[in-house]
Scaffold this active site. Structure first.
Site, PDB file in Angstrom:
ATOM      1  N   PHE A 111       0.890  -1.550   0.151  1.00  0.00           N
ATOM      2  CA  PHE A 111       0.131  -0.326  -0.020  1.00  0.00           C
ATOM      3  C   PHE A 111       0.716   1.838  -0.174  1.00  0.00           C
ATOM      4  O   PHE A 111       0.377   2.179  -0.340  1.00  0.00           O
ATOM      5  CB  PHE A 111      -1.324   0.000   0.980  1.00  0.00           C
ATOM      6  CG  PHE A 111      -0.669   0.552   2.075  1.00  0.00           C
ATOM      7  CD1 PHE A 111      -1.486   2.025   2.177  1.00  0.00           C
ATOM      8  CD2 PHE A 111       0.331   0.755   3.547  1.00  0.00           C
ATOM      9  CE1 PHE A 111      -0.956   2.703   3.314  1.00  0.00           C
ATOM     10  CE2 PHE A 111       0.273   1.827   4.687  1.00  0.00           C
ATOM     11  CZ  PHE A 111      -0.101   3.085   4.277  1.00  0.00           C
ATOM     12  N   LYS A 112       2.257   1.223   0.741  1.00  0.00           N
ATOM     13  CA  LYS A 112       2.757   2.264   0.192  1.00  0.00           C
ATOM     14  C   LYS A 112       3.167   2.751  -1.096  1.00  0.00           C
ATOM     15  O   LYS A 112       3.042   4.229  -1.158  1.00  0.00           O
ATOM     16  CB  LYS A 112       4.421   1.996   0.571  1.00  0.00           C
ATOM     17  CG  LYS A 112       4.237   1.172   2.067  1.00  0.00           C
ATOM     18  CD  LYS A 112       4.605   2.134   3.069  1.00  0.00           C
ATOM     19  CE  LYS A 112       4.942   1.718   4.637  1.00  0.00           C
ATOM     20  NZ  LYS A 112       3.958   0.592   5.209  1.00  0.00           N
TER      21      LYS A 112
END
Ligand SMILES: *Cc1c(COP(=O)(O)O)cnc(C)c1O
Length: 496
Positions: A111-112
């Protein structure tokens, strides 16, 4: 309406959005917060018809008020089908009682990517706006996910350089391969002899090193930070909650106006804080559920009002949530304290001196919109197995923490509100934990073999990120001791 930004610890100095993005952190060590939280100007029923970029435009325009429409349009182009493996960017998948918001379809399958793909754009535009003549140097210590996502985000972005340090024996096989195969003329990856804390502490020292700063300045360079307290990372994370709501309406899972619950596997409190901002903007969110692993300092905080980091640090199967100081919580404190910056400053002083603080009863009462819970390692493993057997859907360990806490919350409260779970990593990033949970006879042989077994289990082909990590040539070979980090920074940047 113009939105300015100031420190959580002092509201005297105001910054434009671009200044705050460039600075990363306020000079007093506080985090930048918006002067007011803008309201959604899109009608809820219209969200369903909007694509990711259209929602992104609205959110960024509302917060980054010194950016022109053209600049925002240029920035949001990163949410495209070359970088992301689906036109939906963040698809919403129904399994069991819940809707999983998959935030792992970007280049590094975690998700970064949602924020680190756009941050380089926001930074270079900010530098131009503020007439900075200096190239930006991103310096990061990583224990895994952030390093690769930052490398991909900044690779070959003009006027930027990035140097990532990681502990040689402190990241997984696949994470190390992902970093060492990174292409780009402006990227440097260096392993260090030591653990993550050693690397992190040294990086902080280098940021504060006056001599190094003046060397950089003489070479038309400046340090900037890509870590999760930069508002340039936080604001883009609001987008997918608003988008998810639109998808729920579009799929007829809810009607426009209905409330939803949001469950987020939490480490540094960035992702859940973005959901809080979405709610404050007017998105109908009922409960914000903070899901922790065995490092459950936040669970205790929401229960008792005392934040206490004096406890053992536990290594879990969800390493990106192995955190004892959740930096972004400082922003929530600011809002709970009715914007009393002095009070926030006193809590942070107490945290750094004694490792703890206790908020007022009034502030604790205002946390009713949050629910906090945690999952033990056994619960995580059981949850991965259970969800797979019940729904044929494979969770990574971080998302499994959230799924467990979502179920736990539902059974304790009988709240049947439609629930969105933030799914923060592809199971391919954590093959061993997933295979051990789903197959009691699993024995590790090679990475390739584990990944193939996972492919059989999920029926999903290897993502690009995995193919590259397995097959691309190793491009980085530098390894140093902690006390050599400063010299290697100068060497990589060509500073004499
Ligand atoms: C970073 C990360 C988290 C935690 O997010 P925060 O914003 O730090 O709370 C959860 N899961 C994964 C896979 C991550 O990489």
């Amino acid at each position: 309406m113009t939105i300015t930004y100031h420190s959580t610890r002092n509201n005297q100095l105001s910054y434009t959005a671009s200044e705050a993005i460039l600075a990363g952190i306020a000079p007093d060590g506080g985090l930048f917060v918006p002067s007011t939280i803008p309201q959604l100007t899109l009608a809820l029923e219209d969200l369903a018809k909007k694509n990711y970029q259209e929602i992104a435009f609205h959110i960024l325009k509302a917060f980054l008020t010194d950016f022109t429409d053209d600049e925002i349009n240029e920035s949001i182009q990163v949410y495209n089908q070359e970088k992301f493996d689906t036109a939906l960017i963040t698809p919403l998948v129904e399994a069991g009682h819940d809707h999983y918001l998959e935030l792992f379809h970007g280049p590094t399958i975690a998700f970064k990517d949602m924020a680190l793909s756009i941050l380089p754009k926001l930074m270079t535009i900010s530098a131009k706006k503020n007439d900075s003549q200096e190239d930006i140097v991103i310096l990061t210590a990583t224990s895994g996910d952030t390093g690769k996502a930052a490398l991909v985000g900044f690779a070959d972005v003009p006027n930027t350089h990035i140097i990532v340090f990681y502990p040689k024996d402190g990241v997984s096989d696949i994470q190390e391969k992902q970093m060492l195969t990174q292409k780009g003329d402006n990227v440097h990856v260096v392993s260090i002899e030591g653990n993550f804390d050693d690397a992190q502490t040294k990086v902080k020292e280098l940021f504060a090193d006056k001599e190094l700063a003046s060397d950089l300045h003489a070479n038309k360079l400046r340090f900037s930070s890509a870590n999760s307290i930069n508002i340039g990372r936080l604001i883009p994370q609001i987008i997918y909650y608003v988008y998810a709501y639109g998808q729920l309406v579009d799929q007829l899972s809810i009607q426009a106006g209905d409330a939803i619950n949001v469950v987020v596997p939490t480490g540094n409190f960035g992702n859940i804080l973005a959901a809080y901002y979405a709610k404050e903007m007017g998105l109908p969110i009922n409960k914000l559920v903070v899901a922790s692993n065995e490092n459950n300092v936040l669970t205790d905080f929401f229960k008792t009002g005392t934040y206490n980091r004096n406890r053992d640090f536990i290594l879990t199967s969800s390493p990106s949530m192995d955190i004892l100081v959740s930096s972004n919580l400082e922003r929530l404190l600011y809002h709970l304290a009715s914007e009393d910056t002095q009070l926030v400053a006193s809590y942070m002083a107490s945290l750094s001196k004694d490792g703890l603080y206790e908020v007022t009863a009034d502030m604790l009462e205002k946390t009713v919109e949050f629910y906090a819970g945690f999952a033990s390692e056994q619960a995580v493993s059981d949850q991965i197995k259970h969800t797979f057997e019940e729904s044929n859907y494979v969770l990574d360990p971080h998302t499994a923490v959230a799924a467990y806490v979502a179920n736990d919350y539902r059974s304790k409260t009988n709240d049947q509100t439609t629930t969105v779970i933030a799914s923060t990593a592809s199971p391919y990033k954590f093959p061993l934990a997933v295979l051990e949970a789903t197959n009691s006879n699993f024995k590790e042989t090679s990475l390739e073999d584990s990944l193939s077994q996972l492919r059989d289990l999920t029926g999903i082909a290897f993502p690009n990120a995995i193919e590259e990590a397995l097959h691309d040539p190793i491009r980085h070979h530098t390894s140093v001791k902690v006390n050599e980090m400063k010299d290697i920074v100068k060497e990589k940047l060509g500073i004499q």
